[in-house]
Design a protein around this motif. Sequence first.
Motif, PDB file in Angstrom:
ATOM      1  N   LYS A   1      -3.933 -10.370 -13.153  1.00 37.83           N
ATOM      2  CA  LYS A   1      -4.234  -9.237 -12.327  1.00 37.83           C
ATOM      3  C   LYS A   1      -2.947  -9.047 -11.281  1.00 37.83           C
ATOM      4  O   LYS A   1      -2.556  -8.047 -11.037  1.00 37.83           O
ATOM      5  CB  LYS A   1      -5.439  -9.224 -11.585  1.00 37.83           C
ATOM      6  N   ALA A   2      -2.446 -10.212 -10.828  1.00 33.71           N
ATOM      7  CA  ALA A   2      -1.534 -10.171  -9.721  1.00 33.71           C
ATOM      8  C   ALA A   2      -0.022  -9.535 -10.262  1.00 33.71           C
ATOM      9  O   ALA A   2       0.510  -8.814  -9.957  1.00 33.71           O
ATOM     10  CB  ALA A   2      -1.213 -11.585  -9.020  1.00 33.71           C
ATOM     11  N   CYS A   3       0.174 -10.213 -11.589  1.00 29.31           N
ATOM     12  CA  CYS A   3       1.408  -9.681 -12.220  1.00 29.31           C
ATOM     13  C   CYS A   3       1.327  -8.295 -12.819  1.00 29.31           C
ATOM     14  O   CYS A   3       2.324  -7.685 -12.782  1.00 29.31           O
ATOM     15  CB  CYS A   3       1.580 -10.806 -13.446  1.00 29.31           C
ATOM     16  N   MET A   4      -0.003  -7.817 -13.160  1.00 27.12           N
ATOM     17  CA  MET A   4      -0.040  -6.631 -13.469  1.00 27.12           C
ATOM     18  C   MET A   4       0.271  -5.575 -12.441  1.00 27.12           C
ATOM     19  O   MET A   4       0.855  -4.653 -12.454  1.00 27.12           O
ATOM     20  CB  MET A   4      -1.539  -6.208 -14.082  1.00 27.12           C
ATOM     21  N   TYR A   5      -0.322  -5.708 -11.309  1.00 28.73           N
ATOM     22  CA  TYR A   5      -0.029  -5.310 -10.090  1.00 28.73           C
ATOM     23  C   TYR A   5       1.695  -5.270  -9.541  1.00 28.73           C
ATOM     24  O   TYR A   5       2.011  -4.364  -9.340  1.00 28.73           O
ATOM     25  CB  TYR A   5      -0.884  -5.828  -8.567  1.00 28.73           C
ATOM     26  N   ARG A   6       2.134  -6.356  -9.874  1.00 29.71           N
ATOM     27  CA  ARG A   6       3.425  -6.675  -9.406  1.00 29.71           C
ATOM     28  C   ARG A   6       4.467  -5.725 -10.392  1.00 29.71           C
ATOM     29  O   ARG A   6       5.294  -5.208  -9.853  1.00 29.71           O
ATOM     30  CB  ARG A   6       3.716  -8.061  -9.271  1.00 29.71           C
TER      31      ARG A   6
ATOM     32  N   GLU B   1       3.328   5.875  -2.839  1.00 30.12           N
ATOM     33  CA  GLU B   1       4.404   6.625  -3.421  1.00 30.12           C
ATOM     34  C   GLU B   1       4.414   6.643  -5.058  1.00 30.12           C
ATOM     35  O   GLU B   1       4.980   7.816  -5.462  1.00 30.12           O
ATOM     36  CB  GLU B   1       5.692   5.926  -2.921  1.00 30.12           C
ATOM     37  N   LYS B   2       4.127   5.548  -5.764  1.00 25.14           N
ATOM     38  CA  LYS B   2       4.258   5.552  -7.118  1.00 25.14           C
ATOM     39  C   LYS B   2       2.943   6.191  -7.808  1.00 25.14           C
ATOM     40  O   LYS B   2       2.762   6.487  -9.246  1.00 25.14           O
ATOM     41  CB  LYS B   2       4.228   3.994  -7.537  1.00 25.14           C
ATOM     42  N   GLY B   3       1.837   6.747  -6.849  1.00 25.68           N
ATOM     43  CA  GLY B   3       0.777   7.298  -7.568  1.00 25.68           C
ATOM     44  C   GLY B   3      -0.050   6.396  -8.142  1.00 25.68           C
ATOM     45  O   GLY B   3      -0.943   6.752  -9.140  1.00 25.68           O
ATOM     46  N   LEU B   4      -0.230   5.373  -7.737  1.00 24.54           N
ATOM     47  CA  LEU B   4      -1.088   4.271  -8.274  1.00 24.54           C
ATOM     48  C   LEU B   4      -2.643   4.503  -7.918  1.00 24.54           C
ATOM     49  O   LEU B   4      -2.764   4.640  -6.547  1.00 24.54           O
ATOM     50  CB  LEU B   4      -0.601   2.757  -8.034  1.00 24.54           C
ATOM     51  N   PRO B   5      -3.571   4.168  -8.647  1.00 22.72           N
ATOM     52  CA  PRO B   5      -4.931   4.369  -8.159  1.00 22.72           C
ATOM     53  C   PRO B   5      -5.623   3.481  -7.174  1.00 22.72           C
ATOM     54  O   PRO B   5      -6.784   3.501  -7.435  1.00 22.72           O
ATOM     55  CB  PRO B   5      -5.576   4.760  -9.565  1.00 22.72           C
ATOM     56  N   TYR B   6      -5.086   2.343  -6.818  1.00 23.14           N
ATOM     57  CA  TYR B   6      -5.647   1.367  -6.281  1.00 23.14           C
ATOM     58  C   TYR B   6      -5.709   1.585  -4.760  1.00 23.14           C
ATOM     59  O   TYR B   6      -4.923   2.059  -4.020  1.00 23.14           O
ATOM     60  CB  TYR B   6      -4.877   0.093  -6.561  1.00 23.14           C
ATOM     61  N   LEU B   7      -7.083   1.119  -4.250  1.00 24.77           N
ATOM     62  CA  LEU B   7      -7.171   0.897  -2.627  1.00 24.77           C
ATOM     63  C   LEU B   7      -6.734  -0.118  -2.218  1.00 24.77           C
ATOM     64  O   LEU B   7      -6.310  -1.379  -3.002  1.00 24.77           O
ATOM     65  CB  LEU B   7      -8.724   0.879  -2.519  1.00 24.77           C
ATOM     66  N   PRO B   8      -6.518   0.022  -0.987  1.00 24.26           N
ATOM     67  CA  PRO B   8      -5.691  -1.246  -0.229  1.00 24.26           C
ATOM     68  C   PRO B   8      -6.490  -2.878  -0.425  1.00 24.26           C
ATOM     69  O   PRO B   8      -5.743  -3.695  -0.716  1.00 24.26           O
ATOM     70  CB  PRO B   8      -5.768  -1.004   1.141  1.00 24.26           C
ATOM     71  N   CYS B   9      -7.669  -2.763  -0.506  1.00 21.25           N
ATOM     72  CA  CYS B   9      -8.612  -3.734  -0.580  1.00 21.25           C
ATOM     73  C   CYS B   9      -8.395  -4.497  -2.076  1.00 21.25           C
ATOM     74  O   CYS B   9      -8.442  -5.665  -2.320  1.00 21.25           O
ATOM     75  CB  CYS B   9     -10.119  -3.568  -0.416  1.00 21.25           C
ATOM     76  N   SER B  10      -8.094  -3.615  -3.096  1.00 20.51           N
ATOM     77  CA  SER B  10      -7.911  -4.147  -4.403  1.00 20.51           C
ATOM     78  C   SER B  10      -6.594  -5.026  -4.445  1.00 20.51           C
ATOM     79  O   SER B  10      -6.550  -6.033  -5.164  1.00 20.51           O
ATOM     80  CB  SER B  10      -7.848  -2.934  -5.444  1.00 20.51           C
TER      81      SER B  10
ATOM     82  N   LYS C   1      -2.893   0.650 -22.335  1.00 18.38           N
ATOM     83  CA  LYS C   1      -3.184   1.938 -21.367  1.00 18.38           C
ATOM     84  C   LYS C   1      -2.197   1.389 -19.935  1.00 18.38           C
ATOM     85  O   LYS C   1      -1.836   2.525 -19.462  1.00 18.38           O
ATOM     86  CB  LYS C   1      -4.394   1.888 -21.085  1.00 18.38           C
ATOM     87  N   LEU C   2      -1.823   0.535 -19.900  1.00 17.76           N
ATOM     88  CA  LEU C   2      -1.269   0.195 -18.803  1.00 17.76           C
ATOM     89  C   LEU C   2       0.532   0.979 -18.849  1.00 17.76           C
ATOM     90  O   LEU C   2       0.831   1.532 -17.945  1.00 17.76           O
ATOM     91  CB  LEU C   2      -0.904  -1.270 -18.194  1.00 17.76           C
ATOM     92  N   LEU C   3       0.789   0.590 -19.949  1.00 16.17           N
ATOM     93  CA  LEU C   3       2.243   1.114 -20.257  1.00 16.17           C
ATOM     94  C   LEU C   3       2.155   2.709 -20.493  1.00 16.17           C
ATOM     95  O   LEU C   3       3.197   3.380 -20.325  1.00 16.17           O
ATOM     96  CB  LEU C   3       2.734   0.518 -21.678  1.00 16.17           C
ATOM     97  N   ALA C   4       1.148   3.328 -20.812  1.00 10.81           N
ATOM     98  CA  ALA C   4       1.073   4.639 -20.669  1.00 10.81           C
ATOM     99  C   ALA C   4       1.523   5.394 -19.452  1.00 10.81           C
ATOM    100  O   ALA C   4       2.008   6.452 -19.467  1.00 10.81           O
ATOM    101  CB  ALA C   4      -0.346   5.077 -21.088  1.00 10.81           C
ATOM    102  N   ARG C   5       1.443   4.526 -18.397  1.00 11.83           N
ATOM    103  CA  ARG C   5       1.970   5.417 -17.340  1.00 11.83           C
ATOM    104  C   ARG C   5       3.289   5.038 -16.883  1.00 11.83           C
ATOM    105  O   ARG C   5       3.662   5.353 -15.949  1.00 11.83           O
ATOM    106  CB  ARG C   5       1.065   4.635 -15.958  1.00 11.83           C
TER     107      ARG C   5
ATOM    108  N   VAL D   1       0.828  -1.068  -0.065  1.00  7.08           N
ATOM    109  CA  VAL D   1       0.012   0.007  -0.003  1.00  7.08           C
ATOM    110  C   VAL D   1       0.785   1.155  -0.176  1.00  7.08           C
ATOM    111  O   VAL D   1       0.603   2.286  -0.707  1.00  7.08           O
ATOM    112  CB  VAL D   1      -0.860   0.058   1.184  1.00  7.08           C
ATOM    113  N   SER D   2       1.939   1.194   0.777  1.00 10.05           N
ATOM    114  CA  SER D   2       2.894   2.199   0.894  1.00 10.05           C
ATOM    115  C   SER D   2       3.388   2.635  -0.152  1.00 10.05           C
ATOM    116  O   SER D   2       3.491   3.559  -0.966  1.00 10.05           O
ATOM    117  CB  SER D   2       3.798   2.139   2.007  1.00 10.05           C
ATOM    118  N   THR D   3       4.015   1.516  -1.105  1.00 10.50           N
ATOM    119  CA  THR D   3       4.825   1.607  -2.381  1.00 10.50           C
ATOM    120  C   THR D   3       3.645   2.146  -3.537  1.00 10.50           C
ATOM    121  O   THR D   3       4.109   3.010  -4.275  1.00 10.50           O
ATOM    122  CB  THR D   3       5.143   0.247  -2.845  1.00 10.50           C
ATOM    123  N   GLY D   4       2.541   1.612  -3.367  1.00  9.18           N
ATOM    124  CA  GLY D   4       1.495   1.991  -4.449  1.00  9.18           C
ATOM    125  C   GLY D   4       1.256   3.602  -4.358  1.00  9.18           C
ATOM    126  O   GLY D   4       0.954   4.107  -5.060  1.00  9.18           O
TER     127      GLY D   4
END
Length: 339
Positions: free
Chosen positions: A303-308, A133-142, A334-338, A128-131
């Motif tokens: 999805k796990a590898c996308m998040y990783r 810091e990176k500005g990722l749009p996901y909630l902890p539960c995701s 659209k993932l790579l656009a970030r 959650v902390s890393t996400g």
Amino acid sequence: MVNCSFCERKAVYVNHLNGRAYCKLHFTSYFERRVRRTIRKHRMLGEKEHIVVGVSGGKDSMSLLHILRKLSRKNKNWRLTALLVDEGIKGYRENTIPALKIYAERNMVEYKIVSFKDYLGLTLDEIVSTGREKGLPYLPCSYCGVFRRYVLNKAARELGGTVLATAHNLDDIVQTYLMNVINNSWDKIARLKPVADKGGHEGFVPRIKPFYEVLEKESAIYALVNGLVEPGYHQCPYAEYNIRFTIRKILNDLEEKYPGTKYGLLRSLEKIISLIENAQKTPVKPFGTCKICGEPSSHPICKACMYRFELGLLSPEESLRVKSVVNEHPNLRKLLARF
């Protein structure tokens, strides 16, 4: 206090649909009968099984473990193993792990504890902390939901499990149903069935939900009257960030005012699943294989590898492979656009 409808003992539960009150003894019988009926109705278990039970140490999962242990003692061809995934949530999971250890050692139940740290390299708190810091749009539960399913499947397979039992109750199911209606995710609604088979992939451990037709309140009472958990409620500190938190409250208020609301939603869900399946011109697509980790996935990259990948947890070689796969599939670009 109300007396039991079947004896003179004090009631621990009143079913507002049938008007019956149950003492500890008769409630236990009522609850276990309903779970056995659900297992039979949906043909969840065969004659010979290694049942891996996903356990958190909370009321629902401890109740499920207790019932399946009782059933497995009557069926010598069933083996039972409890599996707990420690997500790594400071001040939360350490309060529930002791419940499993005490129960398992007292009742000679096999158990294994694995963690996000073991399989992913980080705890959920660190993820959650890393996400953030990176500005990722996901909630902890995701993160938690995706990675928990990922780790449960891998660990259950490594244990040799033939089926993975989870303690999702009726409340969980109808909450998820409404969340997916809100998000217009009808493909996910179609998956909210009591049994999930291999889906054409040997790496997927079939899932069953024996509590599919029982209320959260009932499983909590069962846990308490059987001494499976200590009184008190340990809520995940990330729960308030999830829409489920709000939907849960709304549904509980509706059930209080209009008993049967949750059962009505479950029957609605079952009908919609049937309509979706009948409307499909082709069979549901079986699982494919994630091109990064080799785990079952309905997409080229799970999805796990996308998040990783987004969190920077993949090796350089794996990250290059992600980019190559994404370039082959326009819907993933659209993932790579970030990055």
